[in-house]
Design an enzyme around this catalytic site. Structure first.
Site, PDB file in Angstrom:
ATOM      1  N   GLU A 248       0.831  -1.211   0.000  1.00 56.25           N
ATOM      2  CA  GLU A 248       0.000   0.000   0.000  1.00 56.25           C
ATOM      3  C   GLU A 248       0.867   1.262   0.000  1.00 56.25           C
ATOM      4  O   GLU A 248       0.584   2.226  -0.720  1.00 56.25           O
ATOM      5  CB  GLU A 248      -0.935   0.016   1.221  1.00 56.25           C
ATOM      6  N   ARG A 252       0.914   3.812  -3.182  1.00 58.40           N
ATOM      7  CA  ARG A 252       0.308   5.123  -2.938  1.00 58.40           C
ATOM      8  C   ARG A 252       1.342   6.204  -2.650  1.00 58.40           C
ATOM      9  O   ARG A 252       1.288   7.293  -3.229  1.00 58.40           O
ATOM     10  CB  ARG A 252      -0.667   5.045  -1.746  1.00 58.40           C
ATOM     11  N   ASP A 380      -5.280  -9.827  -8.178  1.00 60.20           N
ATOM     12  CA  ASP A 380      -5.464  -8.932  -9.326  1.00 60.20           C
ATOM     13  C   ASP A 380      -4.197  -8.370  -9.968  1.00 60.20           C
ATOM     14  O   ASP A 380      -3.870  -8.644 -11.120  1.00 60.20           O
ATOM     15  CB  ASP A 380      -6.416  -7.772  -8.955  1.00 60.20           C
ATOM     16  N   GLU A 517     -11.658   0.937 -10.448  1.00 65.09           N
ATOM     17  CA  GLU A 517     -11.154   0.019 -11.490  1.00 65.09           C
ATOM     18  C   GLU A 517     -11.897   0.122 -12.824  1.00 65.09           C
ATOM     19  O   GLU A 517     -11.279   0.066 -13.890  1.00 65.09           O
ATOM     20  CB  GLU A 517     -11.177  -1.434 -10.996  1.00 65.09           C
TER      21      GLU A 517
HETATM   22  C1  DMJ Z   1      -6.178   0.985  -5.047  1.00 61.98           C
HETATM   23  O1  DMJ Z   1      -5.419   1.255  -3.924  1.00 61.98           O
HETATM   24  C2  DMJ Z   1      -5.349   0.327  -6.101  1.00 61.98           C
HETATM   25  O2  DMJ Z   1      -5.987   0.434  -7.326  1.00 61.98           O
HETATM   26  C3  DMJ Z   1      -5.083  -1.111  -5.795  1.00 61.98           C
HETATM   27  O3  DMJ Z   1      -4.332  -1.740  -6.798  1.00 61.98           O
HETATM   28  C4  DMJ Z   1      -6.371  -1.848  -5.600  1.00 61.98           C
HETATM   29  N1  DMJ Z   1      -7.225  -1.211  -4.663  1.00 61.98           N
HETATM   30  C5  DMJ Z   1      -7.383   0.203  -4.629  1.00 61.98           C
HETATM   31  C6  DMJ Z   1      -8.599   0.739  -5.293  1.00 61.98           C
HETATM   32  O4  DMJ Z   1      -9.685  -0.057  -5.295  1.00 61.98           O
END
Ligand code: DMJ
Length: 615
Positions: A248, A252, A380, A517
């Site tokens: 995370e 981010r 994912d 997404e």
């Molecule tokens: C975001 O922090 C990123 O896109 C991550 O890869 C998946 N989850 C969240 C948004 O849903």
């Protein structure tokens, strides 16, 4: 619970406070001088200091470290002709705006001085914990000192001109509304709680500010951008004494800093990014090289999650774009070496036709037996970064990653893709225990059509394009079928005619967290095809968000998309609302579909754009 071995303890270097020998005799010598002699010495030293202070910035301005391909890559828009061979305007009967090819991003203008590279250098070995931590701490100190010099840079906000149409203006208004609430009630905290008018801290890193930097820049929100930039410069303290999640914080915060650096050329962001990269490095010191999920940025202790001995597969495989980018712009291979090791390890593990279980153990380096296979949560972005890393490296290296990607999409088509019996929606299910098919799809999976189309434009097979188009329709229906026109977190599909509708939502899954997404995929479809149908779809969804998630002091996640009269606001605006969602909406509605050129930039998983290199 995690075991003792899950923690790496790293001692911190002690400070030597002894007085230097000879200090006393210096003082005696000074006292023996006449007043005139002392004054002359003071004047001469002061003069030298002033000359030195005036001289240092001019040296820094001339520095140019490392790989020019990367260091030159900040954006300047100059009108040049479209050289693209990957024109997809034919698909879906795409329409194209007359002027859209007239603006491209020229990567060859301007060279950034990267003058923190040497001092911000990371350590040489990820295996030697103690040496590593001591070096990291020394380097972090050096980086911090350099940050003071870098702060004199003036951000360049001229390249993005701001909104050019009503839809983009509506997105900017949404961003301003979200930002105003955040600034008033949660400034410096991770997330805004817009209903209780409070804040939420996850890592204590001002997530919303860092995630939003490049969004504000792209939207040309100059005042807000400068507030954010100055907060990062003066108040973003990276030595937070708490466990943070490697993935995370990488996507981010590291991604946010790097993205802002590439757009603005402001070296302060690079200084911060380098410090953060160094502080994250202990996460890689596991026996296998598969990183631990958690690391304390102050103590440099890394460990597995508290709840399990395993890391999520998507988490350990979704940090590569960021660490590679950091290595390229600092000219320091340490970061890239660490993530290459993960790539190789994961590549060599046994898979089910390219599909991976969603848990992996950092100590053993092995997948968890019988773990679920999914393109939703925890799986994912493994698939996303296989393709994007190959794209990031100019499609010239890392062949095994693109081979793994092709194998994985074949595996998806073979094991996970199904069509509903009545309305024939194509969807991607999960394999529970690695084998039992479950007709469940997370909204997270709606990133996939955009990634598939990006792959297709980069030479992947036609089957990827067809799957992408089919999934776009299904993801859109996830929105369209709800009273609010907002998608839930998870949907189920009618497998064998056992349910009345082909798509249905369980009440526990009916929440919407402002996830981006599908908007991301709409953006890829518009940007790569020029078909304005995707803009129209996005506009409908944007208005639904405005209607059901906008509150007085920001935007909130909601608990129920199925009932327009009772949406159950949840009082949380996550950083990805400003960082991702509004950025993708803004770019989706742009008259210039190449406002960010996907042939020259690759977005990380949190919508931060990095330049594509040559190797
Ligand atoms: C975001 O922090 C990123 O896109 C991550 O890869 C998946 N989850 C969240 C948004 O849903």
């Amino acid at each position: 619970m995690h075991g003792k071995n899950d923690h790496i303890f790293v001692p911190i270097a002690s400070t030597d406070t002894n007085v230097a020998p000879g200090k006393k005799s210096c003082r005696r010598y000074w006292n023996q001088l006449s007043r005139l002699q002392r004054n002359i010495i003071i004047v001469v030293i002061s003069g030298l200091c002033i000359i030195l202070l005036l001289w240092i910035p001019s040296i820094q301005g001339n520095n140019d470290y490392g790989d020019k391909e990367y260091s030159a890559n900040h954006i300047q828009i100059t009108p040049i002709r479209d050289q693209s061979n990957n024109d997809l305007t034919a698909i879906d009967g795409g329409k194209r705006n007359k002027n859209e090819d007239d603006n491209e991003i020229d990567l060859n203008n301007g060279i950034l001085g990267v003058d923190v590279a040497e001092n911000g250098k990371a350590v040489n070995s990820v295996d030697s914990n103690n040496v590593m931590a001591n070096n990291v701490i020394d380097n972090v100190e050096n980086v911090r000192n350099n940050a003071i010099d870098a702060a004199v840079d003036v951000p360049k906000l001229k390249e993005f001109k701001g909104p050019t149409n009503d839809r983009q203006r509506a997105v900017v208004a949404a961003a301003r509304h979200a930002w105003t609430g955040y600034k008033k009630f949660a400034w410096g905290h991770d997330n805004l709680k817009p209903i209780s008018m409070g804040s939420h801290d996850w890592f204590g890193l001002g997530l919303t500010i860092v995630d939003a930097l490049d969004t504000l820049y792209i939207m040309n929100m100059q005042e807000e951008y400068e507030d954010a930039r100055n907060w990062v410069d003066l108040y973003l303290k990276l030595d937070v004494n708490r466990d943070i999640n490697l993935f995370e914080v990488t996507i981010r915060v590291l991604g946010g800093l790097l993205g802002a650096y590439h757009l603005s050329g402001d070296k302060m962001f690079l200084t911060k990014a380098t410090e953060l990269g160094n502080r994250l490095m202990p996460a890689f010191s596991s026996p296998s090289g598969i990183p631990y999920s958690d690391v304390n940025l102050a103590t440099m202790v890394a460990h597995s999650p508290k709840w399990s001995p395993d890391s999520s597969t998507s988490e350990v495989t979704t940090i590569q774009l960021e660490f590679r980018d950091l290595s390229r712009i600092t000219n320091d291979p340490t970061f890239e070496n660490a993530i290459n090791k993960i790539n190789e390890k994961v590549h060599n593990l046994e898979k089910k036709n390219g599909l991976v279980p969603i848990f992996i153990n950092a100590n053993t380096g092995m997948f968890r037996n019988f773990a679920t296979i999914s393109l939703g949560a925890r799986g994912d972005s493994y698939y996303e970064y296989l393709l994007k890393q190959w794209v990031q490296t100019g499609k010239k290296t890392n062949d095994f990653l693109i081979e793994d990607y092709i194998a994985a999409i074949d595996g998806v088509i073979e094991h996970l893709v199904r069509r509903t019996p009545n309305e024939k929606y194509v969807y991607i299910g999960e394999l529970i225990n690695g084998k039992d098919f479950k007709p469940k799809m997370d909204h997270l999976t709606c990133f996939l059509p955009g990634t598939l189309l990006l792959g297709y434009t980069n030479g992947m097979p036609e089957s990827h394009l067809h799957l992408a188009q089919d999934l776009m329709e299904t993801c859109y229906q996830m929105y369209a079928k709800q009273q609010t026109f907002l998608a839930p977190e998870i949907v189920y599909f009618n497998l064998n005619g056992e349910s009345e509708t082909d798509i249905y939502v369980k009440s526990n899954d009916a929440h919407n967290l402002l996830r981006p997404e599908f908007i991301e995929s709409l953006y890829y479809f518009y940007s790569l095809t020029g078909n304005t149908t995707y803009q129209d779809m996005g506009w409908t969804i944007f208005n639904a968000f405005e209607k059901y998630t906008k509150v007085k002091n920001g935007y909130t996640s909601i608990g129920n998309v199925k009932n327009a009269l009772n949406t159950r606001p949840r009082d949380m605006m996550e950083s990805f609302y400003l960082g991702e969602m509004l950025k993708y909406f803004y770019l989706l509605f742009s008259d210039d579909r190449k406002e960010i050129d996907l042939e020259k930039f690759v977005f990380n998983s949190e919508a931060h754009a990095f330049p594509i290199g040559n190797n």
